[in-house]
Design a protein around this motif. Structure first.
Motif, PDB file in Angstrom:
ATOM      1  N   VAL A 148       2.847   6.149  -2.819  1.00 49.62           N
ATOM      2  CA  VAL A 148       3.936   7.137  -2.946  1.00 49.62           C
ATOM      3  C   VAL A 148       4.570   6.832  -4.354  1.00 49.62           C
ATOM      4  CG1 VAL A 148       6.311   7.677  -1.986  1.00 49.62           C
ATOM      5  CG2 VAL A 148       4.195   7.180  -0.668  1.00 49.62           C
ATOM      6  N   GLU A 149       4.904   5.591  -4.966  1.00 52.21           N
ATOM      7  CA  GLU A 149       5.645   5.716  -6.024  1.00 52.21           C
ATOM      8  C   GLU A 149       5.420   6.339  -7.296  1.00 52.21           C
ATOM      9  OE1 GLU A 149       8.010   1.928  -7.849  1.00 52.21           O
ATOM     10  OE2 GLU A 149       6.107   1.481  -7.732  1.00 52.21           O
ATOM     11  N   ASP A 150       4.175   6.477  -7.714  1.00 56.15           N
ATOM     12  CA  ASP A 150       3.603   7.058  -8.796  1.00 56.15           C
ATOM     13  C   ASP A 150       3.978   8.653  -8.589  1.00 56.15           C
ATOM     14  OD1 ASP A 150       2.770   4.967  -9.949  1.00 56.15           O
ATOM     15  OD2 ASP A 150       0.644   5.200  -9.571  1.00 56.15           O
ATOM     16  N   LEU A 151       3.627   9.317  -7.438  1.00 56.17           N
ATOM     17  CA  LEU A 151       4.132  10.717  -7.288  1.00 56.17           C
ATOM     18  C   LEU A 151       5.572  10.762  -7.273  1.00 56.17           C
ATOM     19  CD1 LEU A 151       2.946  13.638  -6.678  1.00 56.17           C
ATOM     20  CD2 LEU A 151       3.067  12.971  -4.197  1.00 56.17           C
ATOM     21  N   VAL A 152       6.307  10.142  -6.498  1.00 59.11           N
ATOM     22  CA  VAL A 152       7.599  10.224  -6.688  1.00 59.11           C
ATOM     23  C   VAL A 152       8.341  10.029  -8.023  1.00 59.11           C
ATOM     24  CG1 VAL A 152       9.721   9.328  -5.456  1.00 59.11           C
ATOM     25  CG2 VAL A 152       7.620   9.761  -4.134  1.00 59.11           C
ATOM     26  N   SER A 153       8.059   8.843  -8.345  1.00 59.78           N
ATOM     27  CA  SER A 153       8.699   8.634  -9.552  1.00 59.78           C
ATOM     28  C   SER A 153       8.371   9.222 -10.883  1.00 59.78           C
ATOM     29  CB  SER A 153       8.425   6.827  -9.967  1.00 59.78           C
ATOM     30  OG  SER A 153       9.007   6.085  -9.070  1.00 59.78           O
ATOM     31  N   GLY A 154       6.881   9.686 -10.867  1.00 59.90           N
ATOM     32  CA  GLY A 154       6.446  10.404 -11.830  1.00 59.90           C
ATOM     33  C   GLY A 154       6.458  11.728 -12.062  1.00 59.90           C
ATOM     34  N   LEU A 155       6.631  12.419 -10.807  1.00 56.82           N
ATOM     35  CA  LEU A 155       6.788  13.880 -10.752  1.00 56.82           C
ATOM     36  C   LEU A 155       8.042  14.505 -10.070  1.00 56.82           C
ATOM     37  CD1 LEU A 155       5.305  16.524 -11.287  1.00 56.82           C
ATOM     38  CD2 LEU A 155       4.343  16.432  -8.849  1.00 56.82           C
ATOM     39  N   PHE A 156       8.263  13.995  -8.679  1.00 57.94           N
ATOM     40  CA  PHE A 156       9.497  14.476  -8.058  1.00 57.94           C
ATOM     41  C   PHE A 156      10.593  14.184  -8.612  1.00 57.94           C
ATOM     42  CE2 PHE A 156       6.287  14.555  -4.036  1.00 57.94           C
ATOM     43  CZ  PHE A 156       5.732  15.653  -4.342  1.00 57.94           C
ATOM     44  N   LEU A 163       4.840 -16.283 -12.674  1.00 54.70           N
ATOM     45  CA  LEU A 163       5.299 -15.415 -13.841  1.00 54.70           C
ATOM     46  C   LEU A 163       4.734 -13.871 -13.387  1.00 54.70           C
ATOM     47  CD1 LEU A 163       3.720 -17.465 -16.923  1.00 54.70           C
ATOM     48  CD2 LEU A 163       5.926 -17.389 -15.927  1.00 54.70           C
ATOM     49  N   MET A 164       5.744 -12.946 -13.262  1.00 52.49           N
ATOM     50  CA  MET A 164       5.576 -11.746 -12.837  1.00 52.49           C
ATOM     51  C   MET A 164       6.004 -10.698 -13.802  1.00 52.49           C
ATOM     52  SD  MET A 164       6.627 -11.662  -8.872  1.00 52.49           S
ATOM     53  CE  MET A 164       5.615 -12.225  -7.499  1.00 52.49           C
ATOM     54  N   GLU A 165       4.943  -9.976 -14.210  1.00 53.83           N
ATOM     55  CA  GLU A 165       5.198  -9.130 -15.221  1.00 53.83           C
ATOM     56  C   GLU A 165       5.992  -7.700 -14.750  1.00 53.83           C
ATOM     57  OE1 GLU A 165       3.028  -6.339 -18.797  1.00 53.83           O
ATOM     58  OE2 GLU A 165       1.637  -7.235 -17.183  1.00 53.83           O
ATOM     59  N   LEU A 166       7.102  -7.386 -15.509  1.00 54.65           N
ATOM     60  CA  LEU A 166       7.909  -6.330 -15.389  1.00 54.65           C
ATOM     61  C   LEU A 166       7.289  -4.995 -15.907  1.00 54.65           C
ATOM     62  CD1 LEU A 166      10.670  -5.080 -14.275  1.00 54.65           C
ATOM     63  CD2 LEU A 166      11.614  -5.428 -16.470  1.00 54.65           C
ATOM     64  N   SER A 167       6.499  -4.222 -15.026  1.00 50.05           N
ATOM     65  CA  SER A 167       5.911  -3.077 -15.238  1.00 50.05           C
ATOM     66  C   SER A 167       6.977  -1.681 -15.393  1.00 50.05           C
ATOM     67  CB  SER A 167       4.581  -2.848 -14.820  1.00 50.05           C
ATOM     68  OG  SER A 167       4.937  -2.535 -13.314  1.00 50.05           O
ATOM     69  N   GLU A 168       6.475  -0.704 -15.877  1.00 47.34           N
ATOM     70  CA  GLU A 168       7.221   0.395 -15.894  1.00 47.34           C
ATOM     71  C   GLU A 168       7.360   1.062 -14.284  1.00 47.34           C
ATOM     72  OE1 GLU A 168       9.300   2.162 -17.929  1.00 47.34           O
ATOM     73  OE2 GLU A 168       9.094   0.282 -19.027  1.00 47.34           O
ATOM     74  N   ARG A 169       6.189   0.512 -13.461  1.00 50.95           N
ATOM     75  CA  ARG A 169       6.088   0.871 -12.086  1.00 50.95           C
ATOM     76  C   ARG A 169       6.719   0.252 -11.021  1.00 50.95           C
ATOM     77  NH1 ARG A 169       1.501   0.251  -9.384  1.00 50.95           N
ATOM     78  NH2 ARG A 169       1.823   2.142  -8.198  1.00 50.95           N
ATOM     79  N   SER A 170       7.475  -0.870 -11.461  1.00 48.99           N
ATOM     80  CA  SER A 170       7.858  -2.065 -10.478  1.00 48.99           C
ATOM     81  C   SER A 170       8.844  -1.189  -9.459  1.00 48.99           C
ATOM     82  CB  SER A 170       8.380  -3.097 -11.316  1.00 48.99           C
ATOM     83  OG  SER A 170       7.627  -3.936 -12.064  1.00 48.99           O
ATOM     84  N   SER A 171       8.734  -1.493  -8.179  1.00 55.12           N
ATOM     85  CA  SER A 171       9.529  -1.105  -7.249  1.00 55.12           C
ATOM     86  C   SER A 171      11.002  -1.938  -7.173  1.00 55.12           C
ATOM     87  CB  SER A 171       8.975  -0.808  -5.961  1.00 55.12           C
ATOM     88  OG  SER A 171       9.849  -0.370  -4.787  1.00 55.12           O
ATOM     89  N   ALA A 172      12.114  -1.278  -7.258  1.00 56.48           N
ATOM     90  CA  ALA A 172      13.240  -1.969  -7.480  1.00 56.48           C
ATOM     91  C   ALA A 172      13.387  -2.946  -6.108  1.00 56.48           C
ATOM     92  CB  ALA A 172      14.521  -0.930  -7.252  1.00 56.48           C
ATOM     93  N   ILE A 173      13.074  -2.402  -5.000  1.00 50.61           N
ATOM     94  CA  ILE A 173      13.305  -3.174  -3.947  1.00 50.61           C
ATOM     95  C   ILE A 173      12.418  -4.285  -3.771  1.00 50.61           C
ATOM     96  CG2 ILE A 173      12.010  -1.795  -2.290  1.00 50.61           C
ATOM     97  CD1 ILE A 173      15.374  -3.213  -1.176  1.00 50.61           C
ATOM     98  N   LEU A 174      11.150  -4.193  -4.175  1.00 51.15           N
ATOM     99  CA  LEU A 174      10.164  -5.113  -3.945  1.00 51.15           C
ATOM    100  C   LEU A 174      10.536  -6.283  -5.222  1.00 51.15           C
ATOM    101  CD1 LEU A 174       6.825  -3.544  -3.529  1.00 51.15           C
ATOM    102  CD2 LEU A 174       8.274  -4.480  -1.771  1.00 51.15           C
ATOM    103  N   ALA A 177       0.874  -1.206  -0.049  1.00 53.23           N
ATOM    104  CA  ALA A 177      -0.023  -0.177   0.098  1.00 53.23           C
ATOM    105  C   ALA A 177       1.042   1.302   0.047  1.00 53.23           C
ATOM    106  CB  ALA A 177      -0.969  -0.125   1.275  1.00 53.23           C
ATOM    107  N   LEU A 178       1.932   1.224   0.724  1.00 54.58           N
ATOM    108  CA  LEU A 178       2.682   2.382   0.774  1.00 54.58           C
ATOM    109  C   LEU A 178       3.384   2.734  -0.420  1.00 54.58           C
ATOM    110  CD1 LEU A 178       3.495   3.878   3.247  1.00 54.58           C
ATOM    111  CD2 LEU A 178       5.658   2.682   3.502  1.00 54.58           C
ATOM    112  N   VAL A 179       3.984   1.765  -1.067  1.00 60.04           N
ATOM    113  CA  VAL A 179       4.569   1.660  -2.682  1.00 60.04           C
ATOM    114  C   VAL A 179       3.552   2.211  -3.666  1.00 60.04           C
ATOM    115  CG1 VAL A 179       5.463   0.705  -4.332  1.00 60.04           C
ATOM    116  CG2 VAL A 179       6.456   0.167  -2.059  1.00 60.04           C
ATOM    117  N   GLU A 180       2.423   1.789  -3.519  1.00 57.87           N
ATOM    118  CA  GLU A 180       1.376   2.167  -4.500  1.00 57.87           C
ATOM    119  C   GLU A 180       0.855   3.568  -4.149  1.00 57.87           C
ATOM    120  OE1 GLU A 180      -3.373   0.863  -5.357  1.00 57.87           O
ATOM    121  OE2 GLU A 180      -2.028  -0.631  -4.174  1.00 57.87           O
TER     122      GLU A 180
END
Length: 639
Positions: free
Chosen positions: A148-156, A327-338, A143-146
């Motif tokens: 925060v990640e878009d805002l941080v990775s997409g904007l900040f 089988l896990m899809e590698l999407s553009e928003r996959s968090s590195a640590i996860l 939930a935390l990644v979901e």
């Protein structure tokens, strides 16, 4: 300068490894572990550098900053983890995470940044320390990644890179001395990281190619590098020219990583091996059977487990080893640590005395099955884009020397019994695996074999039907069925279809020249003779021979077995009758009989396993049927 030159960018490295399909390899895991330690060390050294580079020249001030920073880290280590664990416990699997926990964590991050900034260390250091202590698995972390990640990775993050770019004035690098300094800095950075890594790796008996690859991977720079350089520039330690030189060095070393690793390290070629048992059908039936089962979601897991229970044969043989590949899809928003945590236990046994039980319900299901049965199960993960997922599956099958890959069908059963598309791109994966697999392949159409939970060995009571027309794929399907029939709770019905030659019909004459090859018929006859010999000794195998006049009669016979639990059929059966089924098909990857068994007109609750036997070169007809898939899929998807 020392910190800036020695950093390895952990998130950038995770992305590079995932895209090169090295994340789950030994080299990838070593690189990620080393990068994680490097990242932590870099932040500690950065804090120390900031403390020492204060504008106040007094060493007492630097000592005070260092001691306060150390006290802050120790306080966080003792206070934060219990609070985060308490939050994680109050966020059970499958339920929405309370927003107050997410807000509380973000407030704590801001507070930690404020404290370290007040101490005299950069605010990012406090946020990093708290980030290290946040749990990396479970619903709370997700939930935390979901959030925060878009805002941080997409904007900040892009804005931070833009600001760094605006501060970089390449025009300050003028004259031979400046450009020579740039070359020297790049050489120093590469030499230190690559040679240092290679020497240490060679001391620990790592092969030279892998050692060089590790050196190139560890030379990756990224965000933390820019943070260090920006702090140095803001504090007046680096002037504009030095800042520009260091930024260009970071870009150069990162850009060179991927092409150099591709040229030096080719795991697919290095892993190529020759092994005998690439099919279920074999002379030595007592040898260990290895199967790679693939799944994308929890929906397929109960049927897969019950299929593995049925496949284990008799207990006294070497047994069955199953590699369960998620089988896990590698999407553009996959968090590195996860991504790293998903790959962490790749290929290791489920049980581990020294670790807590894994909360992942998929792992728990397979773990429980392993304890209850005589099947050895190893979890494995493929993290890849769907367009290249087949490469992961095929290379993993080759390395693990499996006899069969079992793939999930791209459709699932609705409540009304009809099949609905789950993921259209999974269809491409299945087709490519059929084309390039190093062993036999099965596509499983899941209609709930054994229900929604694991059926224990003593309660197994399945009827398996095998329809035999002839050919390699049908022989493989029947071999798998014979293996299943060794299980005390399984009855096998083998139906051999033969043509009544007295009847001269259009459907019978279609492909008569090709199908009357003496060698193909003799192989079928020899194989069936072996099966019939087994029938006399095994009451669980029932063999029937049906004399058929036309295609409609064939369909009627198949329909009479609709009450069984599992159909085992060959993907491309051979014979005169099959030509009648070769009309335009919705799913050519299932073959003519498989398409009949999944059609809306055919009412059954039985799951279907469509089998293709491994051959070094697939027949032209089989390859053409896979190409047919591309031309028809748009039409059928629109329908």
């Amino acid at each position: 300068m020392g910190v800036a030159l020695s950093i390895t960018a952990f998130p950038v490295l995770a992305r590079i490894l995932a895209e090169l399909k090295l994340l789950t390899t030994t080299v990838g895991q070593i690189a990620m572990s080393a990068a994680a330690v490097n990242d932590v060390a870099a932040w500690i050294l950065l804090a120390l550098a900031i403390a020492l580079s204060g504008k106040d020249s007094s060493p007492l001030v630097s000592l005070w900053v260092f001691l306060c920073g150390s006290c802050f880290v120790i306080l966080c280590i003792f206070v934060a983890p219990p609070i985060f664990k308490w939050m994680a416990r109050r966020c059970p699997e499958g339920e929405p995470v309370n927003e107050i926990y997410v807000c509380g964590t973000l407030v704590a991050v801001l507070a930690a940044g404020f404290v370290t900034d007040s101490i005299g260390i950069h605010a990012l250091f406090g946020a990093f320390v708290l980030g290290v202590l946040v749990p990396k698995e479970g619903p709370f972390a997700g939930a935390l990644v979901e959030k925060v990640e878009d805002l941080v990775s997409g904007l900040f993050l892009p804005l931070y890179f833009v600001s760094s770019g605006l501060k970089t004035n390449v025009a300050t690098i003028q004259g031979a001395q400046s450009w020579g300094l740039l070359v020297l800095v790049i050489f120093t950075a590469c030499f230190g990281k690559i040679v240092g890594t290679v020497v240490v790796s060679m001391l620990y008996k790592v092969p030279f190619k892998e050692a060089v690859t590790l050196g190139f991977l560890m030379n990756t720079k990224g965000l933390v590098e820019l943070i260090v350089l920006n702090i140095g520039r803001d504090r007046g330690v680096l002037n504009d020219q030095t800042f520009a030189i260091m930024v260009l060095m970071a870009l150069f070393t990162t850009f060179m990583t991927t092409p150099l690793v591709i040229s030096v390290y080719k795991p697919a070629q290095m892993a190529t091996s020759q092994y005998k048992n690439r099919t279920i059908k074999r002379k030595d039936t007592s040898s260990q059977l290895r199967i790679l089962t693939c799944f994308q979601s929890t929906r397929n897991v109960p049927t897969l487990i019950n299929l593995m229970e049925a496949s284990r044969g008799i207990g006294k043989r070497e047994g069955l080893r199953v590699y369960a590949m998620h089988l896990m899809e590698l999407s553009e928003r996959s968090s590195a640590i996860l991504m790293v945590h998903k790959a962490r236990k790749n290929g290791m046994p489920f049980w581990n005395k020294w670790q807590d039980s894994d909360p992942n319900q998929i792992v728990v299901a397979f773990e429980a099955f392993q304890h209850l049965s005589q099947v050895s199960i190893r979890p494995t993960t493929a993290i890849s884009a769907m367009s290249s997922m087949h490469e992961d599956i095929c290379s993993s099958a080759e390395k693990k020397r499996v006899a069969m890959i079992i793939l999930p069908f791209h459709k699932h059963q609705r409540l009304d019994g009809h099949l609905e598309t789950t993921r259209a791109d999974l269809r491409h994966v299945n087709r490519r695996v059929l084309e390039h697999a190093p062993c036999s392949v099965g596509i499983l159409v899941d209609r709930g074999l054994g229900g929604t939970s694991h059926v224990s060995a003593s309660n197994v009571e399945y009827t398996v039907a095998v329809f035999f027309f002839g050919g390699n794929d049908d022989r493989e399907a029947l071999s798998y069925g014979a293996r299943m029939a060794e299980h005390p709770g399984i009855n096998l019905n083998v139906v051999q279809f033969t043509t009544d030659h007295k009847v001269a019909g259009e459907t019978v004459r279609l492909d008569i020249n090709d199908q009357d090859r003496p060698e193909a018929r003799s192989e079928d006859e020899e194989f069936l003779a072996e099966v019939k010999e087994k029938v006399s000794n095994d009451s669980s195998i029932k063999f029937e021979e049906k004399m058929i006049k036309d295609a409609q009669e064939t369909i009627d016979v198949i329909r009479s077995y609709s009450r069984c639990n599992l159909f085992l059929v060959g993907r491309m059966p051979e014979g005169q009758l099959v030509a009648a089924f070769n009309r335009r098909r919705e799913c050519p990857e299932l073959g003519p009989v498989g398409n009949l068994l999944i059609s809306p007109d055919f009412s059954t609750t039985a799951s279907v396993l469509v089998v293709q036997q491994y051959r070094s070169q697939l027949p032209l007809e089989s390859l053409n049927s896979l190409k047919e898939h591309d031309t028809t899929e748009g039409e059928y998807d629109s329908q």
